[in-house]
Design an enzyme around this catalytic site. Sequence first.
Site, PDB file in Angstrom:
ATOM      1  N   GLU A 154       2.401  10.222   2.903  1.00 51.23           N
ATOM      2  CA  GLU A 154       2.720  10.917   4.153  1.00 51.23           C
ATOM      3  C   GLU A 154       4.229  10.992   4.350  1.00 51.23           C
ATOM      4  OE1 GLU A 154       0.788  12.650   6.314  1.00 51.23           O
ATOM      5  OE2 GLU A 154       2.806  13.132   6.951  1.00 51.23           O
ATOM      6  N   PHE A 155       4.696  12.174   4.772  1.00 49.27           N
ATOM      7  CA  PHE A 155       6.145  12.369   4.929  1.00 49.27           C
ATOM      8  C   PHE A 155       6.544  12.589   6.387  1.00 49.27           C
ATOM      9  CE2 PHE A 155       5.109  13.524   0.589  1.00 49.27           C
ATOM     10  CZ  PHE A 155       6.065  12.812  -0.116  1.00 49.27           C
ATOM     11  N   CYS A 266      10.139   2.116   7.600  1.00 50.65           N
ATOM     12  CA  CYS A 266       9.984   2.700   6.261  1.00 50.65           C
ATOM     13  C   CYS A 266      11.179   2.501   5.332  1.00 50.65           C
ATOM     14  CB  CYS A 266       9.672   4.192   6.379  1.00 50.65           C
ATOM     15  SG  CYS A 266       8.044   4.489   7.093  1.00 50.65           S
TER      16      CYS A 266
HETATM   17  N1  NAD Z   1       5.632   5.093  10.327  1.00 50.84           N
HETATM   18  C1  NAD Z   1       6.069   6.091   9.613  1.00 50.84           C
HETATM   19  O1  NAD Z   1       6.919   6.854  10.020  1.00 50.84           O
HETATM   20  C2  NAD Z   1       5.490   6.332   8.237  1.00 50.84           C
HETATM   21  C3  NAD Z   1       5.735   7.561   7.613  1.00 50.84           C
HETATM   22  C4  NAD Z   1       5.198   7.781   6.354  1.00 50.84           C
HETATM   23  C5  NAD Z   1       4.462   6.798   5.733  1.00 50.84           C
HETATM   24  N2  NAD Z   1       4.261   5.601   6.357  1.00 50.84           N
HETATM   25  C6  NAD Z   1       3.446   4.600   5.666  1.00 50.84           C
HETATM   26  O2  NAD Z   1       2.145   4.654   6.214  1.00 50.84           O
HETATM   27  C7  NAD Z   1       1.569   3.348   6.252  1.00 50.84           C
HETATM   28  C8  NAD Z   1       1.199   2.998   7.673  1.00 50.84           C
HETATM   29  O3  NAD Z   1       2.366   2.947   8.439  1.00 50.84           O
HETATM   30  P1  NAD Z   1       2.330   2.861  10.030  1.00 50.84           P
HETATM   31  O4  NAD Z   1       3.732   2.991  10.496  1.00 50.84           O
HETATM   32  O5  NAD Z   1       1.294   3.786  10.543  1.00 50.84           O
HETATM   33  O6  NAD Z   1       1.849   1.357  10.209  1.00 50.84           O
HETATM   34  P2  NAD Z   1       1.276   0.672  11.531  1.00 50.84           P
HETATM   35  O7  NAD Z   1       1.583  -0.762  11.404  1.00 50.84           O
HETATM   36  O8  NAD Z   1       1.748   1.425  12.734  1.00 50.84           O
HETATM   37  O9  NAD Z   1      -0.293   0.875  11.431  1.00 50.84           O
HETATM   38  C9  NAD Z   1      -1.104   0.299  10.475  1.00 50.84           C
HETATM   39  C10 NAD Z   1      -2.426  -0.066  11.126  1.00 50.84           C
HETATM   40  O10 NAD Z   1      -3.357  -0.473  10.140  1.00 50.84           O
HETATM   41  C11 NAD Z   1      -4.197  -1.436  10.727  1.00 50.84           C
HETATM   42  N3  NAD Z   1      -4.953  -2.155   9.678  1.00 50.84           N
HETATM   43  C12 NAD Z   1      -4.512  -3.114   8.830  1.00 50.84           C
HETATM   44  N4  NAD Z   1      -5.512  -3.483   7.998  1.00 50.84           N
HETATM   45  C13 NAD Z   1      -6.584  -2.737   8.313  1.00 50.84           C
HETATM   46  C14 NAD Z   1      -7.901  -2.625   7.812  1.00 50.84           C
HETATM   47  N5  NAD Z   1      -8.309  -3.358   6.768  1.00 50.84           N
HETATM   48  N6  NAD Z   1      -8.751  -1.759   8.383  1.00 50.84           N
HETATM   49  C15 NAD Z   1      -8.356  -0.999   9.416  1.00 50.84           C
HETATM   50  N7  NAD Z   1      -7.110  -1.037   9.934  1.00 50.84           N
HETATM   51  C16 NAD Z   1      -6.237  -1.892   9.401  1.00 50.84           C
HETATM   52  C17 NAD Z   1      -3.239  -2.292  11.520  1.00 50.84           C
HETATM   53  O11 NAD Z   1      -3.904  -3.056  12.503  1.00 50.84           O
HETATM   54  C18 NAD Z   1      -2.318  -1.222  12.103  1.00 50.84           C
HETATM   55  O12 NAD Z   1      -2.749  -0.793  13.380  1.00 50.84           O
HETATM   56  C19 NAD Z   1       2.611   2.431   5.644  1.00 50.84           C
HETATM   57  O13 NAD Z   1       2.350   2.287   4.271  1.00 50.84           O
HETATM   58  C20 NAD Z   1       3.903   3.182   5.854  1.00 50.84           C
HETATM   59  O14 NAD Z   1       4.882   2.839   4.905  1.00 50.84           O
HETATM   60  C21 NAD Z   1       4.749   5.361   7.594  1.00 50.84           C
END
Ligand code: NAD
Length: 440
Positions: A154-155, A266
């Site tokens: 995801e970007f 990130c």
């Molecule tokens: N935040 C950003 O801007 C962004 C952009 C692109 C990619 N990413 C990537 O996307 C991924 C998620 O990032 P995020 O910022 O959304 O993280 P986040 O911490 O906001 O959300 C992750 C969620 O996953 C839940 N979780 C953990 N284990 C679980 C399971 N087994 N079953 C169900 N839910 C579970 C957590 O409780 C949490 O709510 C990461 O790898 C991040 O690097 C993030």
Amino acid sequence: MKITMIGTGYVGLVTGTCLAEVGNDVMCLDVDARKIDILLAGGVPIHEPGLEPMIRRNVSAGRLRFTTDIDAAVGHATVQFIAVGTPPDDDGSADMQYVLQAARNIGRRMTQWTLIVDKSTVPVGTADRVRDIVAEELAARGVHIPYAVASNPEFLKEGAAVDDFMKPDRVVIGADDDRAIAILRNVYAPFQRNRERLLVMDVRSAELTKYAANAMLATRISFMNELANLAEHLGADIESVRQGIGSDPRIGWHFLYPGVGYGGSCFPKDVRALQFTAEQVGAPLHVLSAVEAANDAQKKVLVDKICARFGTALGGRHFALWGLAFKPNTDDMREAPSRVIIDALLQRGASVVAYDPVAMDEARRVLGDVARLSFAANPMAACEGADALVVVTEWKEFRSPDFDALKRHLKQPVIFDGRNLYEPDVVRGAGFEHVSMGRR
Ligand SMILES: NC(=O)c1ccc[n+]([C@@H]2O[C@H](COP(=O)([O-])OP(=O)(O)OC[C@H]3O[C@@H](n4cnc5c(N)ncnc54)[C@H](O)[C@@H]3O)[C@@H](O)[C@H]2O)c1
């Protein structure tokens, strides 16, 4: 299409909601009951422009549901997106426990052909690990059910996540299974009606693409930060230099703003994780070591400037701080430079009154009760009686303050402008001492 989103954080919630918006039947799962309770009660656990009305609309249309029930989530759909966190482990590698647990949960319950899509940012080779774990679980159950694993990094950018998802620059699909590719083409067709944006590649290249993108952007930021520091030594103006290089189409305008260092959930962790991967295979990325070192140093530059002005012992000094979130339009405090700056000021004995348009609740939650740190109801209130204003996050509402009022509120008219929000001539003309990041 029925779709399950595993992980309802910044990425999962935005992605799930946008997929519901175009007509899919989406179930969002999270293990964090607090988040799901907020959503079930009609609230939104994160701040993201445009997200709340979209959630409300799709929930009331019956296309978007939230649950902590893993059985229900796996049973809901044959397309399972994994969008859980991949936080940094102690050694800098990506902590894969949440991704692997999500995969295990699917393997333990799936009853028919399933497409598992890694949307989390994961090290190269993760799709293979997910495939193996699902195979293990199926073998333990004594069943044979075919499935496919694809990568779809995801970007989206926090602060503009809904827009980014609805109008992507590109959608990267890493897959070697025709059925998986066809399904993901369908999933993303509504988001690319005016031109094809899908880049289909092998899984490992897709996994690496995500890290490469973040590492490149972090590199630009660190380069500009070091250049701004150099400009100060040389008597040049970094803003002129930025214009001079950004106008070159080979360079472009994005990510050339010097500031207080990159933060967020990130860039820091992805730069470290990519370095870790590179070192593990014996092909170190020397550039990234420098990018990281420059960033760590940059987070301290503003405090150094404050110490240069007020001395290193700041006991009895009082600072107003504008901006807590790691960037505007989000409440995300993960690795926010404000945390390093606040910490350093408090450690030197100063007191800080902070204001942020949306991140104050999150700041209270992650920082807890901290002596000599308080929060103000509005930007001017934060400045009341302060020795100086420290601007840390470039929220729009800070761009054009009432400088006369600001001068009346501050004890001394000093601005440490960590984001170069103000024209030096203008603020100096208004009677302020203006300390910038590489401006003349
Ligand atoms: N935040 C950003 O801007 C962004 C952009 C692109 C990619 N990413 C990537 O996307 C991924 C998620 O990032 P995020 O910022 O959304 O993280 P986040 O911490 O906001 O959300 C992750 C969620 O996953 C839940 N979780 C953990 N284990 C679980 C399971 N087994 N079953 C169900 N839910 C579970 C957590 O409780 C949490 O709510 C990461 O790898 C991040 O690097 C993030």
